[in-house]
Design a protein around this motif. Structure first.
Motif, PDB file in Angstrom:
ATOM      1  N   ALA A 109       0.836  -1.201   0.000  1.00 42.98           N
ATOM      2  CA  ALA A 109       0.000   0.000   0.000  1.00 42.98           C
ATOM      3  C   ALA A 109       0.873   1.254   0.000  1.00 42.98           C
ATOM      4  O   ALA A 109       0.575   2.236  -0.693  1.00 42.98           O
ATOM      5  CB  ALA A 109      -0.928  -0.007   1.215  1.00 42.98           C
ATOM      6  N   GLN A 110       1.953   1.230   0.776  1.00 44.25           N
ATOM      7  CA  GLN A 110       2.878   2.361   0.778  1.00 44.25           C
ATOM      8  C   GLN A 110       3.407   2.620  -0.633  1.00 44.25           C
ATOM      9  O   GLN A 110       3.455   3.771  -1.099  1.00 44.25           O
ATOM     10  CB  GLN A 110       4.063   2.081   1.707  1.00 44.25           C
ATOM     11  CG  GLN A 110       3.755   2.205   3.187  1.00 44.25           C
ATOM     12  CD  GLN A 110       5.013   2.016   4.029  1.00 44.25           C
ATOM     13  OE1 GLN A 110       5.852   1.157   3.744  1.00 44.25           O
ATOM     14  NE2 GLN A 110       5.143   2.807   5.078  1.00 44.25           N
ATOM     15  N   GLN A 111       3.816   1.552  -1.310  1.00 43.91           N
ATOM     16  CA  GLN A 111       4.372   1.703  -2.651  1.00 43.91           C
ATOM     17  C   GLN A 111       3.334   2.211  -3.647  1.00 43.91           C
ATOM     18  O   GLN A 111       3.623   3.052  -4.498  1.00 43.91           O
ATOM     19  CB  GLN A 111       4.947   0.358  -3.119  1.00 43.91           C
ATOM     20  CG  GLN A 111       6.168  -0.081  -2.338  1.00 43.91           C
ATOM     21  CD  GLN A 111       6.585  -1.504  -2.664  1.00 43.91           C
ATOM     22  OE1 GLN A 111       5.903  -2.466  -2.316  1.00 43.91           O
ATOM     23  NE2 GLN A 111       7.687  -1.647  -3.349  1.00 43.91           N
ATOM     24  N   MET A 112       2.097   1.732  -3.525  1.00 44.25           N
ATOM     25  CA  MET A 112       1.029   2.180  -4.412  1.00 44.25           C
ATOM     26  C   MET A 112       0.778   3.679  -4.236  1.00 44.25           C
ATOM     27  O   MET A 112       0.710   4.447  -5.213  1.00 44.25           O
ATOM     28  CB  MET A 112      -0.253   1.391  -4.111  1.00 44.25           C
ATOM     29  CG  MET A 112      -1.500   1.928  -4.797  1.00 44.25           C
ATOM     30  SD  MET A 112      -1.379   1.875  -6.609  1.00 44.25           S
ATOM     31  CE  MET A 112      -2.766   2.916  -7.048  1.00 44.25           C
ATOM     32  N   HIS A 113       0.656   4.110  -3.001  1.00 45.33           N
ATOM     33  CA  HIS A 113       0.372   5.525  -2.755  1.00 45.33           C
ATOM     34  C   HIS A 113       1.575   6.394  -3.091  1.00 45.33           C
ATOM     35  O   HIS A 113       1.411   7.550  -3.497  1.00 45.33           O
ATOM     36  CB  HIS A 113      -0.073   5.720  -1.311  1.00 45.33           C
ATOM     37  CG  HIS A 113      -1.466   5.234  -1.050  1.00 45.33           C
ATOM     38  ND1 HIS A 113      -2.590   6.004  -1.283  1.00 45.33           N
ATOM     39  CD2 HIS A 113      -1.931   4.030  -0.604  1.00 45.33           C
ATOM     40  CE1 HIS A 113      -3.670   5.316  -0.986  1.00 45.33           C
ATOM     41  NE2 HIS A 113      -3.301   4.113  -0.570  1.00 45.33           N
ATOM     42  N   ASP A 114       2.778   5.860  -2.937  1.00 45.02           N
ATOM     43  CA  ASP A 114       3.973   6.598  -3.341  1.00 45.02           C
ATOM     44  C   ASP A 114       3.985   6.806  -4.852  1.00 45.02           C
ATOM     45  O   ASP A 114       4.318   7.904  -5.340  1.00 45.02           O
ATOM     46  CB  ASP A 114       5.212   5.845  -2.898  1.00 45.02           C
ATOM     47  CG  ASP A 114       6.493   6.492  -3.400  1.00 45.02           C
ATOM     48  OD1 ASP A 114       6.859   7.566  -2.882  1.00 45.02           O
ATOM     49  OD2 ASP A 114       7.118   5.937  -4.327  1.00 45.02           O
ATOM     50  N   ARG A 115       3.619   5.773  -5.618  1.00 40.31           N
ATOM     51  CA  ARG A 115       3.562   5.919  -7.079  1.00 40.31           C
ATOM     52  C   ARG A 115       2.523   6.955  -7.485  1.00 40.31           C
ATOM     53  O   ARG A 115       2.736   7.753  -8.403  1.00 40.31           O
ATOM     54  CB  ARG A 115       3.258   4.560  -7.726  1.00 40.31           C
ATOM     55  CG  ARG A 115       4.382   3.543  -7.610  1.00 40.31           C
ATOM     56  CD  ARG A 115       4.159   2.347  -8.532  1.00 40.31           C
ATOM     57  NE  ARG A 115       2.992   1.564  -8.150  1.00 40.31           N
ATOM     58  CZ  ARG A 115       3.020   0.520  -7.331  1.00 40.31           C
ATOM     59  NH1 ARG A 115       4.178   0.141  -6.779  1.00 40.31           N
ATOM     60  NH2 ARG A 115       1.922  -0.150  -7.059  1.00 40.31           N
ATOM     61  N   LYS A 116       1.398   6.925  -6.801  1.00 40.03           N
ATOM     62  CA  LYS A 116       0.318   7.874  -7.090  1.00 40.03           C
ATOM     63  C   LYS A 116       0.792   9.317  -6.854  1.00 40.03           C
ATOM     64  O   LYS A 116       0.600  10.205  -7.703  1.00 40.03           O
ATOM     65  CB  LYS A 116      -0.874   7.559  -6.180  1.00 40.03           C
ATOM     66  CG  LYS A 116      -2.063   8.494  -6.321  1.00 40.03           C
ATOM     67  CD  LYS A 116      -3.093   8.219  -5.228  1.00 40.03           C
ATOM     68  CE  LYS A 116      -2.567   8.648  -3.866  1.00 40.03           C
ATOM     69  NZ  LYS A 116      -3.593   8.503  -2.801  1.00 40.03           N
ATOM     70  N   LEU A 117       1.450   9.546  -5.713  1.00 40.46           N
ATOM     71  CA  LEU A 117       1.941  10.883  -5.380  1.00 40.46           C
ATOM     72  C   LEU A 117       3.044  11.321  -6.339  1.00 40.46           C
ATOM     73  O   LEU A 117       3.097  12.493  -6.766  1.00 40.46           O
ATOM     74  CB  LEU A 117       2.446  10.914  -3.942  1.00 40.46           C
ATOM     75  CG  LEU A 117       3.015  12.246  -3.441  1.00 40.46           C
ATOM     76  CD1 LEU A 117       1.968  13.352  -3.502  1.00 40.46           C
ATOM     77  CD2 LEU A 117       3.552  12.091  -2.018  1.00 40.46           C
ATOM     78  N   PHE A 118       3.921  10.389  -6.700  1.00 34.89           N
ATOM     79  CA  PHE A 118       5.021  10.716  -7.612  1.00 34.89           C
ATOM     80  C   PHE A 118       4.474  11.164  -8.970  1.00 34.89           C
ATOM     81  O   PHE A 118       4.974  12.132  -9.565  1.00 34.89           O
ATOM     82  CB  PHE A 118       5.925   9.489  -7.780  1.00 34.89           C
ATOM     83  CG  PHE A 118       7.145   9.740  -8.611  1.00 34.89           C
ATOM     84  CD1 PHE A 118       8.241  10.400  -8.074  1.00 34.89           C
ATOM     85  CD2 PHE A 118       7.206   9.313  -9.938  1.00 34.89           C
ATOM     86  CE1 PHE A 118       9.382  10.630  -8.842  1.00 34.89           C
ATOM     87  CE2 PHE A 118       8.334   9.545 -10.707  1.00 34.89           C
ATOM     88  CZ  PHE A 118       9.418  10.198 -10.159  1.00 34.89           C
ATOM     89  N   LEU A 119       3.455  10.469  -9.469  1.00 33.27           N
ATOM     90  CA  LEU A 119       2.835  10.849 -10.735  1.00 33.27           C
ATOM     91  C   LEU A 119       2.262  12.260 -10.658  1.00 33.27           C
ATOM     92  O   LEU A 119       2.441  13.079 -11.578  1.00 33.27           O
ATOM     93  CB  LEU A 119       1.735   9.851 -11.104  1.00 33.27           C
ATOM     94  CG  LEU A 119       0.902  10.180 -12.349  1.00 33.27           C
ATOM     95  CD1 LEU A 119       1.777  10.143 -13.597  1.00 33.27           C
ATOM     96  CD2 LEU A 119      -0.279   9.206 -12.485  1.00 33.27           C
ATOM     97  N   GLU A 120       1.588  12.559  -9.544  1.00 30.38           N
ATOM     98  CA  GLU A 120       1.002  13.897  -9.371  1.00 30.38           C
ATOM     99  C   GLU A 120       2.086  14.977  -9.352  1.00 30.38           C
ATOM    100  O   GLU A 120       1.903  16.067  -9.918  1.00 30.38           O
ATOM    101  CB  GLU A 120       0.190  13.944  -8.076  1.00 30.38           C
ATOM    102  CG  GLU A 120      -1.077  13.088  -8.112  1.00 30.38           C
ATOM    103  CD  GLU A 120      -1.774  13.027  -6.758  1.00 30.38           C
ATOM    104  OE1 GLU A 120      -1.224  13.577  -5.788  1.00 30.38           O
ATOM    105  OE2 GLU A 120      -2.856  12.427  -6.685  1.00 30.38           O
ATOM    106  N   LYS A 121       3.222  14.676  -8.756  1.00 29.49           N
ATOM    107  CA  LYS A 121       4.321  15.642  -8.711  1.00 29.49           C
ATOM    108  C   LYS A 121       4.913  15.855 -10.104  1.00 29.49           C
ATOM    109  O   LYS A 121       5.176  16.992 -10.519  1.00 29.49           O
ATOM    110  CB  LYS A 121       5.404  15.160  -7.747  1.00 29.49           C
ATOM    111  CG  LYS A 121       5.029  15.258  -6.278  1.00 29.49           C
ATOM    112  CD  LYS A 121       6.179  14.783  -5.399  1.00 29.49           C
ATOM    113  CE  LYS A 121       5.855  14.955  -3.927  1.00 29.49           C
ATOM    114  NZ  LYS A 121       6.973  14.505  -3.058  1.00 29.49           N
TER     115      LYS A 121
END
Length: 567
Positions: free
Chosen positions: A163-175
């Protein structure tokens, strides 16, 4: 660096050789070169600042011999990177005498909320929570007796880490796409997980350590309780293992991670401060804390119990009464306490002198040695001491747990661990400071752990609001760098949902809107828009890449039917 070493048809780059014509002498020579190079790399690795205070009773060659032919570089475990991050955090906080404090989480929702806090920099997963709420392969929930499958907590680590990795990918894309400039949220906060007592012998401990490293835990803690006698640290009846057994667990864990080439951290926890039972007298380092009787010729409790159980009409209540009466009648003492009751004060002081002299040569005194020293100090006295008579039905010895036991054990464990955890009965700052000073007299570098347990009734210990607010920071000044409210997520979950349940039954959607939706909006909770929180827009972005622009309107998850546009 040697990239290819051929031994009996095997290439040491993880693939099979095309030919097995290499001579045996050449194979042996190549093997020796490969092993020598791997030994050198491990010794260079161990020479880094990360391991300057860690002892190992095995050699770098022992590690190489058990790695196999596959290069260790082919498995680069994410948990090792997280461990490096955790180590840097701990070093920085310890140097500045600041806390690395956190709350125990029980699901990905709580993990993501923890991630949004700049002040909270690590996550914690509790074995108690896993046992009571998250279950394992058996789907059985139970109190914290450590009797769940040993992969239960590692599997929860995997769930949270993914879950950490999924949300990290999501945030990275937004950045990357310029949709946010959030520099506060860190979804990849290192996970510290509960390994209980290791769930078995040394090979089981190694398998458990391997699971934790594979599934994403940056650190684990191991306690010195017995497999099968495990209790939550705040329950009675816990059985402590010999010091040597806990040391074996710590060493087994380190060896496993050395074989894997990971830098995960070990937290050595002792429950001996509260312990009253010891599983075995095998380790002489524990002998001074074992209690026995001083009356000659008494019938051991286990003999009396066997006699009672052979009588068909005896009830369990009668046995309980007999047991209480036996221990009330036959008082128990440590050997030193027993000796003091049987010799003169002058003779006892002579014994202490002899004992202290002995301790300068060796850091412990066995029962046999204590008896010999007592005979020297008081040759005319026959010393009565029987630690077998009061043993329990299961064969456990009575143990004089307390701060002295906890300090001695922690000093044994410190060289083989990265941190030391003192489990206590109460939130006692003076006790913690006393423990810290004794440990740091010997090992000033040792980082300490404190359980800010919800099992404590914090309001009943005389703390003012100011004292409560400063408790964590006061502890950190004395080296308790890592501090955690182990079951915070469990309690918040239960409390907040109960409050909603009570109100919803009477007020329907008014209760939900007032107690949930409006507060989510007021607090800027990202779960208000739960589709976006879950990563719907991230997956939508992937779909657009796969469709190459085709059907971008009809297949998009954010079209006219997307209800979160209402927010």
């Amino acid at each position: 660096m040697i990239n290819h070493v051929t031994i009996k048809g095997t290439m040491y780059n993880g693939t099979r050789s095309l030919s097995s014509s290499t001579s045996n002498s050449s194979s042996v020579l190549n093997l020796k070169s490969f092993v020598a190079e791997e030994v050198r790399k491990i010794e260079d690795w161990w020479g880094q600042p990360r391991y300057k205070d860690v002892e190992r009773p095995y050699s770098s060659l022992d590690v190489v011999k058990h790695r196999g032919s596959l290069p260790v570089e082919c498995n680069r475990y994410a948990s090792s990177f997280q461990a490096q991050k955790l180590f840097r955090l701990l070093e920085d906080k310890f140097e500045k005498k600041l806390p690395l404090h956190t709350l125990g989480v029980i699901d990905p929702v709580q993990m993501t909320q923890l991630a949004r806090s700049k002040e909270i920099e690590v996550a914690y997963l509790s074995g108690w929570a896993c046992s009571s709420t998250l279950v394992g392969s058996t789907n059985e929930v139970s109190p914290d007796f450590g009797d769940y499958p040993y992969n239960t907590v590692p599997n929860q680590v995997e769930r949270i880490f993914k879950a950490q990795q999924m949300h990290d990918r999501k945030l990275f894309l937004e950045k990357v796409e310029g949709l946010t400039n959030d520099d506060t949220t860190d979804y990849l906060k290192p996970i510290i997980a509960d390994a209980d007592m290791g769930h078995g012998g040394n090979t089981t401990v190694m398998k458990l350590a391997k699971l934790f490293a594979e599934k994403g835990a940056a650190a684990i803690h191991l306690e010195d309780q017995m497999v099968g006698g495990k209790r939550c640290g705040h329950l009675g009846g816990a059985v402590i293992v010999p010091s040597s057994t806990q040391l074996s667990r710590l060493i087994a864990t380190r060896l496993q991670w050395d074989i894997m080439g990971t830098e995960n951290l070990i937290l050595a926890r002792t429950d001996s401060c509260n312990g009253e039972l010891l599983s075995s007298s095998s380790d002489p380092r524990d002998h001074k804390f074992i209690k026995g009787t001083i009356e000659p010729g008494i019938t051991p409790w286990s003999d009396r119990l066997a006699g009672l159980e052979s009588q068909p009409m005896v009830t369990s209540d009668q046995i309980a009464i007999e047991e209480a009466e036996w221990y009330d009648k036959h008082h128990v003492f440590t050997f030193d306490e027993a000796l003091q009751k049987q010799v003169s004060q002058t003779e006892y002081e002579r014994y202490l002198e002899l004992k202290n002299k002995h301790l300068k040569e060796k850091p412990f005194v066995s029962l046999k040695e204590m008896k010999a020293l007592a005979s020297q100090a008081s040759p005319a006295t026959t010393i009565e001491f029987d630690w077998d008579a009061p043993r329990t039905k299961e064969g456990y010895y009575l143990y004089n747990g307390g701060m002295e036991a906890a300090i001695e054990r922690s000093l044994y464990f410190a060289p083989y661990a990265d941190m030391i955890w003192l489990e206590t009965k109460t939130p006692d700052l003076k006790q913690a400071i006393s423990f810290s000073s004794r440990i740091h007299e010997v090992y000033p570098h040792v980082k300490l752990v404190y359980n800010l347990s919800p099992s404590f009734n914090w309001s009943a210990h005389g703390y003012t609001e100011e004292n409560l607010k400063g408790f964590i920071w006061d502890l950190a000044k004395h080296g308790f760098v890592l501090q955690l409210v182990s079951l915070a997520g469990l309690h918040v979950n239960g409390l907040s949902f109960w409050q909603l349940v009570k109100s919803f039954g009477q007020n329907g959607m008014k209760a939900y809107v007032e107690q949930v939706q409006r507060l989510e909006k007021l607090e800027n909770s990202d779960v208000l828009t739960h589709q976006k929180w879950s990563g719907a827009e991230y997956v939508d972005s992937i779909i657009k890449v796969l469709q190459n622009g085709s059907s971008s309107q009809t297949l998009s998850t954010s079209g006219d039917s997307f209800t979160e546009n209402q927010f």
